[in-house]
Design a protein around this motif. Structure first.
Motif, PDB file in Angstrom:
ATOM      1  N   MET A 101       0.648  -0.704  -0.265  1.00 54.51           N
ATOM      2  CA  MET A 101      -0.361  -0.172   0.297  1.00 54.51           C
ATOM      3  C   MET A 101       0.707   0.890  -0.420  1.00 54.51           C
ATOM      4  N   ILE A 102       1.052   2.474  -0.996  1.00 54.96           N
ATOM      5  CA  ILE A 102       0.662   3.619  -0.684  1.00 54.96           C
ATOM      6  C   ILE A 102      -0.090   4.747  -1.032  1.00 54.96           C
ATOM      7  N   LEU A 103       0.124   5.662   0.027  1.00 57.63           N
ATOM      8  CA  LEU A 103       0.240   6.925  -0.035  1.00 57.63           C
ATOM      9  C   LEU A 103       0.100   8.185  -1.166  1.00 57.63           C
ATOM     10  N   GLU A 104      -0.567   8.330  -1.756  1.00 60.27           N
ATOM     11  CA  GLU A 104      -0.196   9.276  -2.242  1.00 60.27           C
ATOM     12  C   GLU A 104      -0.880  11.027  -1.800  1.00 60.27           C
ATOM     13  N   GLU A 105      -0.186  11.427  -1.930  1.00 64.03           N
ATOM     14  CA  GLU A 105      -0.091  13.852  -1.754  1.00 64.03           C
ATOM     15  C   GLU A 105      -0.136  14.565  -1.826  1.00 64.03           C
ATOM     16  N   ARG A 106      -0.931  14.889  -2.417  1.00 64.32           N
ATOM     17  CA  ARG A 106      -0.880  15.684  -3.510  1.00 64.32           C
ATOM     18  C   ARG A 106      -1.259  17.496  -2.955  1.00 64.32           C
ATOM     19  N   ASP A 107      -0.026  18.251  -3.216  1.00 59.84           N
ATOM     20  CA  ASP A 107      -0.337  19.620  -2.786  1.00 59.84           C
ATOM     21  C   ASP A 107      -0.560  20.720  -3.464  1.00 59.84           C
ATOM     22  N   TYR A 108      -1.708  21.273  -3.592  1.00 66.05           N
ATOM     23  CA  TYR A 108      -1.475  22.190  -4.294  1.00 66.05           C
ATOM     24  C   TYR A 108      -1.499  23.677  -3.665  1.00 66.05           C
ATOM     25  N   HIS A 109      -0.242  24.458  -4.701  1.00 67.23           N
ATOM     26  CA  HIS A 109      -0.133  25.944  -4.318  1.00 67.23           C
ATOM     27  C   HIS A 109      -1.014  26.081  -4.992  1.00 67.23           C
ATOM     28  N   VAL A 110      -2.636  27.084  -4.447  1.00 68.79           N
ATOM     29  CA  VAL A 110      -3.945  27.962  -4.953  1.00 68.79           C
ATOM     30  C   VAL A 110      -3.482  29.402  -5.176  1.00 68.79           C
ATOM     31  N   ARG A 111      -3.619  30.193  -5.781  1.00 67.10           N
ATOM     32  CA  ARG A 111      -3.411  31.573  -6.129  1.00 67.10           C
ATOM     33  C   ARG A 111      -4.178  32.418  -5.768  1.00 67.10           C
ATOM     34  N   PRO A 112      -3.624  33.670  -4.564  1.00 68.45           N
ATOM     35  CA  PRO A 112      -4.754  34.029  -3.528  1.00 68.45           C
ATOM     36  C   PRO A 112      -6.119  33.868  -4.786  1.00 68.45           C
ATOM     37  N   GLY A 113      -7.330  34.468  -3.731  1.00 66.94           N
ATOM     38  CA  GLY A 113      -7.976  34.722  -4.559  1.00 66.94           C
ATOM     39  C   GLY A 113      -8.697  34.072  -5.046  1.00 66.94           C
ATOM     40  N   TYR A 114      -8.146  32.505  -5.142  1.00 68.08           N
ATOM     41  CA  TYR A 114      -8.823  31.794  -6.775  1.00 68.08           C
ATOM     42  C   TYR A 114      -8.779  30.048  -5.344  1.00 68.08           C
ATOM     43  N   LEU A 115      -8.984  30.114  -4.136  1.00 67.85           N
ATOM     44  CA  LEU A 115      -8.869  28.511  -3.350  1.00 67.85           C
ATOM     45  C   LEU A 115     -10.746  28.693  -3.596  1.00 67.85           C
ATOM     46  N   ASN A 116     -11.663  29.037  -3.726  1.00 68.89           N
ATOM     47  CA  ASN A 116     -13.189  28.947  -3.194  1.00 68.89           C
ATOM     48  C   ASN A 116     -13.675  28.548  -4.811  1.00 68.89           C
ATOM     49  N   ASP A 117     -12.822  29.134  -5.862  1.00 69.06           N
ATOM     50  CA  ASP A 117     -13.038  27.978  -7.108  1.00 69.06           C
ATOM     51  C   ASP A 117     -12.872  26.837  -7.657  1.00 69.06           C
ATOM     52  N   PHE A 118     -11.367  26.566  -6.927  1.00 71.51           N
ATOM     53  CA  PHE A 118     -10.178  25.671  -7.431  1.00 71.51           C
ATOM     54  C   PHE A 118     -11.150  24.632  -5.992  1.00 71.51           C
ATOM     55  N   VAL A 119     -11.759  24.822  -5.029  1.00 74.42           N
ATOM     56  CA  VAL A 119     -12.334  23.878  -4.676  1.00 74.42           C
ATOM     57  C   VAL A 119     -13.452  23.017  -5.144  1.00 74.42           C
ATOM     58  N   THR A 120     -13.953  24.147  -5.592  1.00 78.58           N
ATOM     59  CA  THR A 120     -15.748  24.009  -6.271  1.00 78.58           C
ATOM     60  C   THR A 120     -15.674  23.527  -7.466  1.00 78.58           C
ATOM     61  N   ALA A 121     -14.337  24.211  -8.043  1.00 79.94           N
ATOM     62  CA  ALA A 121     -14.386  23.312  -9.150  1.00 79.94           C
ATOM     63  C   ALA A 121     -13.597  21.972  -9.596  1.00 79.94           C
ATOM     64  N   TYR A 122     -13.240  21.530  -8.412  1.00 79.78           N
ATOM     65  CA  TYR A 122     -12.400  20.581  -7.907  1.00 79.78           C
ATOM     66  C   TYR A 122     -13.887  19.606  -7.494  1.00 79.78           C
ATOM     67  N   GLU A 123     -14.849  19.828  -6.945  1.00 75.14           N
ATOM     68  CA  GLU A 123     -15.876  19.329  -5.803  1.00 75.14           C
ATOM     69  C   GLU A 123     -16.800  19.199  -7.125  1.00 75.14           C
ATOM     70  N   THR A 124     -17.551  19.078  -8.593  1.00 73.92           N
ATOM     71  CA  THR A 124     -18.524  19.635  -9.294  1.00 73.92           C
ATOM     72  C   THR A 124     -17.752  18.682 -10.518  1.00 73.92           C
ATOM     73  N   LEU A 125     -16.482  19.053 -10.466  1.00 73.87           N
ATOM     74  CA  LEU A 125     -15.979  18.953 -11.956  1.00 73.87           C
ATOM     75  C   LEU A 125     -15.512  17.547 -11.494  1.00 73.87           C
ATOM     76  N   GLY A 126     -14.479  17.797 -11.051  1.00 75.48           N
ATOM     77  CA  GLY A 126     -13.207  16.249 -10.994  1.00 75.48           C
ATOM     78  C   GLY A 126     -13.072  15.406  -9.631  1.00 75.48           C
ATOM     79  N   LEU A 127     -13.455  15.725  -8.399  1.00 69.53           N
ATOM     80  CA  LEU A 127     -13.815  14.374  -7.570  1.00 69.53           C
ATOM     81  C   LEU A 127     -14.437  13.074  -8.267  1.00 69.53           C
ATOM     82  N   GLN A 128     -15.506  13.193  -8.710  1.00 66.23           N
ATOM     83  CA  GLN A 128     -16.698  11.761  -8.733  1.00 66.23           C
ATOM     84  C   GLN A 128     -15.571  11.361 -10.122  1.00 66.23           C
ATOM     85  N   ILE A 129     -14.652  11.625 -10.880  1.00 63.26           N
ATOM     86  CA  ILE A 129     -13.975  11.014 -12.042  1.00 63.26           C
ATOM     87  C   ILE A 129     -12.840  10.428 -11.394  1.00 63.26           C
ATOM     88  N   GLN A 130     -12.117  11.369 -10.277  1.00 63.42           N
ATOM     89  CA  GLN A 130     -11.632  10.408  -9.592  1.00 63.42           C
ATOM     90  C   GLN A 130     -11.183   9.102  -9.220  1.00 63.42           C
TER      91      GLN A 130
END
Length: 104
Positions: free
Chosen positions: A1-30
């Protein structure tokens, strides 16, 4: 077993947009393609505009095969287009559990 840790450093002012895009567009695909989803976290104290995603895989080979299939998936490419310009940098680490780790 391995654990992958992915760290994303988001441009200031875009954190909520990034999290929302991931939740609505990316998460289910992953979830459909990758290993076990462990969690998705944002920072509250310390380094801000930082997101950490954790995924569990059976092995590094398992991770490589799953990620290759996901990268070829059209909707995943649409997600990558949606977040274009939101990230300053990204780091990925593969964590290997010790013999006494509860996660092995």
């Amino acid at each position: 077993m391995i654990l992958e840790e992915r760290d994303y450093h988001v441009r200031p002012g875009y954190l909520n947009d990034f999290v929302t895009a991931y939740e609505t567009l990316g998460l289910q695909i992953q979830k459909d393609f990758l290993g076990e989803f462990v969690g998705y976290f944002t920072t509250d104290i310390g380094e801000l505009n930082h997101v950490v995603a954790l995924w569990r895989y059976e092995s590094f080979a398992d991770r490589e095969q799953r990620r290759a299939k996901m990268m070829a998936h059209g909707p995943w490419q649409d997600y990558l287009t949606a977040i274009k310009g939101m990230l300053e940098r990204q780091n990925t680490r593969i964590l290997v559990p010790t013999a006494f780790s509860p996660m092995k």
